[in-house]
Design a protein around this motif. Structure first.
Motif, PDB file in Angstrom:
ATOM      1  N   PRO A 214       8.111   0.837 -10.663  1.00 42.89           N
ATOM      2  CA  PRO A 214       7.602   0.570  -9.310  1.00 42.89           C
ATOM      3  C   PRO A 214       6.763  -0.700  -9.225  1.00 42.89           C
ATOM      4  O   PRO A 214       6.795  -1.402  -8.210  1.00 42.89           O
ATOM      5  CB  PRO A 214       6.763   1.816  -9.017  1.00 42.89           C
ATOM      6  CG  PRO A 214       7.411   2.910  -9.796  1.00 42.89           C
ATOM      7  CD  PRO A 214       7.873   2.254 -11.070  1.00 42.89           C
ATOM      8  N   VAL A 215       6.038  -1.048 -10.305  1.00 43.03           N
ATOM      9  CA  VAL A 215       5.153  -2.210 -10.236  1.00 43.03           C
ATOM     10  C   VAL A 215       5.947  -3.516 -10.199  1.00 43.03           C
ATOM     11  O   VAL A 215       5.767  -4.332  -9.292  1.00 43.03           O
ATOM     12  CB  VAL A 215       4.145  -2.217 -11.413  1.00 43.03           C
ATOM     13  CG1 VAL A 215       3.275  -3.465 -11.367  1.00 43.03           C
ATOM     14  CG2 VAL A 215       3.286  -0.960 -11.378  1.00 43.03           C
TER      15      VAL A 215
ATOM     16  N   LEU B  87       9.013  -3.871  -9.535  1.00 44.29           N
ATOM     17  CA  LEU B  87       9.925  -3.875  -8.382  1.00 44.29           C
ATOM     18  C   LEU B  87       9.136  -4.106  -7.092  1.00 44.29           C
ATOM     19  O   LEU B  87       9.712  -4.209  -6.016  1.00 44.29           O
ATOM     20  CB  LEU B  87      10.677  -2.545  -8.279  1.00 44.29           C
ATOM     21  CG  LEU B  87      11.746  -2.266  -9.335  1.00 44.29           C
ATOM     22  CD1 LEU B  87      12.304  -0.866  -9.168  1.00 44.29           C
ATOM     23  CD2 LEU B  87      12.865  -3.299  -9.250  1.00 44.29           C
ATOM     24  N   GLY B  88       7.816  -4.141  -7.207  1.00 44.34           N
ATOM     25  CA  GLY B  88       6.981  -4.365  -6.030  1.00 44.34           C
ATOM     26  C   GLY B  88       7.084  -3.240  -5.025  1.00 44.34           C
ATOM     27  O   GLY B  88       6.938  -3.465  -3.819  1.00 44.34           O
ATOM     28  N   LEU B  89       7.340  -2.022  -5.481  1.00 47.65           N
ATOM     29  CA  LEU B  89       7.505  -0.917  -4.530  1.00 47.65           C
ATOM     30  C   LEU B  89       6.187  -0.653  -3.803  1.00 47.65           C
ATOM     31  O   LEU B  89       5.108  -0.865  -4.348  1.00 47.65           O
ATOM     32  CB  LEU B  89       7.961   0.356  -5.259  1.00 47.65           C
ATOM     33  CG  LEU B  89       9.368   0.331  -5.837  1.00 47.65           C
ATOM     34  CD1 LEU B  89       9.751   1.711  -6.359  1.00 47.65           C
ATOM     35  CD2 LEU B  89      10.388  -0.136  -4.803  1.00 47.65           C
TER      36      LEU B  89
ATOM     37  N   SER C  10       2.522   0.521  -5.316  1.00 48.48           N
ATOM     38  CA  SER C  10       2.306   0.219  -6.733  1.00 48.48           C
ATOM     39  C   SER C  10       1.210  -0.832  -6.872  1.00 48.48           C
ATOM     40  O   SER C  10       0.954  -1.608  -5.954  1.00 48.48           O
ATOM     41  CB  SER C  10       3.599  -0.275  -7.371  1.00 48.48           C
ATOM     42  OG  SER C  10       3.964  -1.527  -6.831  1.00 48.48           O
TER      43      SER C  10
END
Lengths: 473, 470
Positions: B39-40, B42-44, B47
């Motif tokens: 998530p980090v 991927l910039g979700l 995050s």
């Protein structure tokens, strides 16, 4: 008493079957939520009741807190279909404590608002008067707890978004110290201001829930490694010798007389219980709202840049073009995906950060923020807590302020400084206006002094019956 | 009109950490697209970044090796721009307070190229363009990148090339990066402008991108000098723009002008709290920095009496130089080792396309071989053949020489016979030797060597020939 009206500590103490509580809440939602519209969706029921201090307690979460494989939309069209592949840290902590994730609640889109009218799914209504707003942006959580649709709830507070709706709905809302609760998995609005906190029926539940969600998180560099005390130990009816500060800047013109009277009476009650009080000054209070709207919108403009249709959520095609290129897709997606207030704040923040304006706006706002923080540091040298109204008025009518963003922004005038300073604050019920609408009392303390908040709030609550009033729906 | 070229270089280098800059994902290269994501990176939504301590250590290490001042305050900023390979649509970088500044690299000429700043930031993902669509691979997203910015102290494409080579060498010596431009672990952009000789003010600059090798950087700069010179001579104005180097056509073309340049709206990254770096932490890192190439070069020339040329060849590869040093611990004549390494060994490396670590030649075997030549067991010519066999088989020089009967023939009786043959067959050489051309004897020695299959001891052969031709 109906099971849906029980607090968590009552359920625990009386060993009530949490499955039956959940069933009762579901029935309550079925009967009243068409009027309140607080609940966006129910979480799937788990097969087994979890073990832990909150075993089986149904908890509502604001729709900006990520739940693994569960829709999490920030009440925005742009997050259509978004199911995070991970749990927010607070959600993991709730699961570990055995809590039952119950439902997701409505909010102002991306927490932009003070009335829960800015939701893609439509407004939430105040359970005490459904023609009025529940406050916001955690209006869904506050209304759900107030209306007996959830035992307890999580909200998020960037400028008052837990405390102001708690005040409007007659429940207890706590914004912890910045860094007390992990923000990992909270979809960011203003990263340097956001905190997750509990919305509960009483102070004891607030302490119970904070016990579970507080603590340092290695996944959040802004969480602070400060020991988490057992907050339920602060639930004592004793404020003897405690020094209360009354900031003169908060009792100004424009504050509703009924609100002022209720707060004065609350202070009197605490005085009678043995607390001392003195007038204090927070001289930079008048700059809090403009400072906040620069800092918060600047951060928001950057935080919301990721919603671009590339990876997840909504993706729109340019309407009038045969071939849609990347830039068209960005424009079309963000045009269709964001509501009016989100667009306004993105533009404000983008402007404030632009070359040539940065120094005049953002940098200056940061400096004023430091001054506001110093005001509180100074004040807490001579007092243990500060008491103010949570909101200058009771709940306003739906639609009353939607065309006047500035007056909407000013409804957070008493709560915003807290976030700029990073200190904790709690709102508890302290009376009703003639309209039979709840009034909130705000108590503030120095960083990581949530125990003081609980002690004062509990002492006051034990001397009153306000928190036991239920809206008739 | 005579113009002075002014060049500044911006180098991006991947730090060799196990995990990414702000999350725990692996940095391994060449994996299945999007297999190394979380998530980090991927910039979700929701995050948050957490700084990788290793990335900070490598950054400080590099800064120190580049003679930079390391600043004690670590602060990150957000650089905001939209691009589909950038999942948050902002990059975590450093703006007004880079972790380090004011370093330098010294060129062979003695000229100092100042380094303005070196800062830590995160890399973006990679776009893969297909016929009707584009795909994004986020494996690279969040990899730690060090941006090293030079002052505009470089005045020619050759200087730029040398600066890059020296920089790369330092980075390799301290082991912070693979510096592989093909894999994208090192990238270089160049700013270039011309000004009238002697002028103080800088001319209008262009920014060059898309160079995939140091050679390409040199060529792109060369092209740009020609282009800008022609334009200026024709009375045109240089337009400030970003230009892409085309390796095939060997030209630069304009990508965007200054007017289209981004306003990055930098502001302090609120998700990473700034913190102070203790001097002790920096001192600990300082201790880990090995001898750097320039110092090693000087030591090789001064203490080991190598020629500057050889010393330079040896230090160009840290492993090669380490190998050399290990040999000098086994054998005292450094010069002789250097001759072997820079000659026969290097050509084995080149023909086999391997590096010294992969080569099956232990320092003790190389030294064993050198000692055999010293003893006169084999000639240099045969020794090269023995070297090849050591590498092929991993056996010692001694074993190979005795197994294959490659020992040098020093038996005068046998050699005299061959010498007589050579004299008989080469009257012309005999003639010139007798007429005073002493060097002519070398040809005769060569002939004897040939007849002996390289096994004759050339020293003995020379003596025999001289005796016969008196």
């Amino acid at each position: 008493m109906n099971l849906h009206e029980l607090t968590a500590h009552q359920i625990i103490k009386d060993k009530v079957n949490p499955r039956e509580v959940r069933k009762s809440l579901e029935e309550r939602i079925a009967s009243v939520d068409k009027k309140v519209k607080a609940v966006l969706r129910l979480c799937p029921d788990e097969a087994e009741v979890g073990k832990g201090v909150l075993s089986g307690i149904p908890i509502a979460t604001k729709d900006n807190i990520c739940i693994k494989d569960n829709l999490t939309t920030c009440a925005s069209h742009i997050l259509d279909g978004f199911k995070p592949p991970y749990d927010a840290t607070v959600i993991s902590k709730l699961r570990n404590a055995g809590a039952s994730l119950f439902c997701s609640t409505n909010m102002d889109e991306f927490a932009f608002g003070s009335s829960t009218e800015n939701s893609f799914y439509g407004p939430t209504h105040n359970p005490w008067d459904t023609t009025r707003v529940p406050g916001g942006s955690s209006g869904g959580s506050a209304a759900a707890v107030s209306a007996g649709e959830a035992t307890m709830a999580l909200g998020s507070d960037t400028g008052g978004s837990i405390r102001q709706p708690a005040s409007f709905c007659g429940v207890v809302g706590l914004k912890p110290t910045y860094g007390r609760v992990s923000r990992y998995g909270l979809i960011a609005f203003g990263s340097s201001l956001d905190q997750i906190g509990p919305l509960t029926k009483d102070v004891e539940d607030s302490a119970l829930l904070l016990n579970v969600i507080a603590g340092y998180d290695p996944n959040d560099s802004t969480s602070v490694d400060v020991l988490v005390p057992d907050y339920t130990k602060s639930l004592v009816k004793d404020v003897k010798g405690l020094k209360i500060g009354i900031p003169k800047e908060y009792f100004i013109e424009g504050i509703d007389k009924e609100v002022k009277d209720a707060v004065d009476q609350a202070i009197n009650l605490l005085k009678k219980s043995g607390a001392d009080y003195k007038e204090i000054s927070l001289p930079h209070t008048e700059y809090a709202v403009p400072t906040y709207y620069i800092v918060a919108t600047s951060e928001a403009s950057s935080n919301l840049a990721r919603f671009d249709g590339v990876q997840y959520g909504l993706r729109s095609k340019a309407a009038k073009k045969e071939v849609s290129d990347l830039i068209d897709m960005y424009f079309a997606t963000r045009e269709a995906g964001f509501g009016k207030e989100a667009k306004r704040r993105i533009m404000l923040g983008t402007y404030a950060l632009s070359a040539g304006y940065y120094e005049a706006y953002y940098l200056r706002a940061l400096k004023v923020r430091t001054l506001i923080k110093r005001d509180f540091d100074e004040a807490f040298k001579s007092v243990d807590c500060i008491i103010t109204p949570t909101s200058p008025t009771d709940a306003f009518k739906i639609g009353e302020k939607t065309e006047d963003p500035l007056s909407m922004y000013l409804s957070d005038i008493f709560t915003i400084s807290t976030n700029l300073a990073g200190i904790p604050g709690i709102s508890i019920p302290c009376g009703f206006t003639k309209n039979n609408l709840p009034i909130g009392l705000q108590i503030l303390a120095k960083p990581f002094a949530e125990e003081t908040l609980f002690r004062v709030a509990y002492t006051y609550e034990q001397g009153t019956e306000w928190h036991k009033q239920k809206p008739k729906l | 009109m005579q113009y002075e070229t002014v060049i500044g270089l911006e180098v991006h280098v991947h730090l060799k950490t196990k995990t990414k800059a702000f999350c725990g994902c692996s940095t391994e290269y060449g994996k299945e697209p999007n297999s190394q994501t979380c998530p980090v990176c991927l910039g979700l939504p929701g995050s948050l970044p957490v700084l990788n301590k290793m990335a900070l250590e490598l950054t400080i290490k590099t800064a120190l090796a580049l003679n930079c001042t390391v600043n004690n305050y670590l602060k990150f900023d957000r650089k905001n721009y939209y691009y589909p390979d950038l999942p948050k649509n902002y990059q975590i970088s450093q703006y007004d307070m880079p972790i380090s500044s004011n370093g330098f690299i010294i060129l062979t000429s003695g000229k100092k190229i100042r380094i303005k700043r070196a800062h830590l930031e995160e890399d973006a993902g990679k776009l893969i363009h297909e016929k009707d669509s584009s795909l994004v691979d986020y494996n690279r997203s969040g990899m730690p990148l060090l941006e090293i910015v030079s002052e505009p102290d470089i005045n020619s494409p050759d200087e730029a090339y040398e600066y890059l080579s020296k920089l790369k060498l330092v980075l390799q010596y301290i082991g912070i990066s693979d510096c592989d431009m093909e894999k994208g672990s090192l990238r270089c952009d160049a700013n270039i402008s011309l000004r009238k000789m002697g002028a103080k003010e800088l001319g209008v600059k262009t920014e060059l991108k898309n160079m995939n090798s140091f050679k390409a950087v040199r060529e792109a700069l060369g092209f740009e000098i020609k282009r800008q010179t022609e334009a200026l001579n024709n009375g045109e104005r240089i337009i400030q723009d970003t230009r892409l180097w085309d390796d095939q056509k060997e030209i630069t073309t304009s990508m965007r002008s200054k007017e289209e340049a981004h306003d990055y709206r930098y502001f302090p990254e609120p998700d990473l709290v700034p913190f102070s770096i203790e001097n002790k932490f920096i001192e600990e890192i300082k201790k880990e920095i090995p001898e750097l190439p320039q110092m090693r070069f000087e030591r090789f020339v001064k203490d080991l009496q190598l020629s500057e040329y050889d010393a330079n060849v040896i230090i160009q590869d840290k492993n090669f130089a380490d190998y050399f040093e290990e040999c000098t611990r086994l054998y005292k004549n450094a010069k002789k080792i250097s001759n072997w390494l820079c000659g026969a060994v290097l050509s084995e490396l080149n023909s086999r396309k391997v590096d010294i670590q992969e080569l099956k030649l232990k320092p003790k075997d190389l030294i064993g071989l050198i000692e055999e030549t010293e003893k006169g067991t084999v000639s240099n010519l045969v020794a090269k053949e023995v070297l090849t066999q050591i590498i092929d088989t991993g056996k010692s020089a001694h074993a190979i020489i005795s197994e294959k009967g490659m020992a040098q023939v020093s038996d005068e009786g046998a050699l005299e016979k061959l010498a007589d043959e050579a004299i008989k067959e080469n009257p012309k050489s005999v003639e010139s030797y007798k007429s005073g051309k002493e060097n002519a004897i070398m040809f005769l020695v060569g002939q004897v060597m040939k007849k002996s299959g390289g096994k004759a001891n050339p020293k003995v052969v020379g003596e025999i020939l001289k005796r016969r031709l008196i």
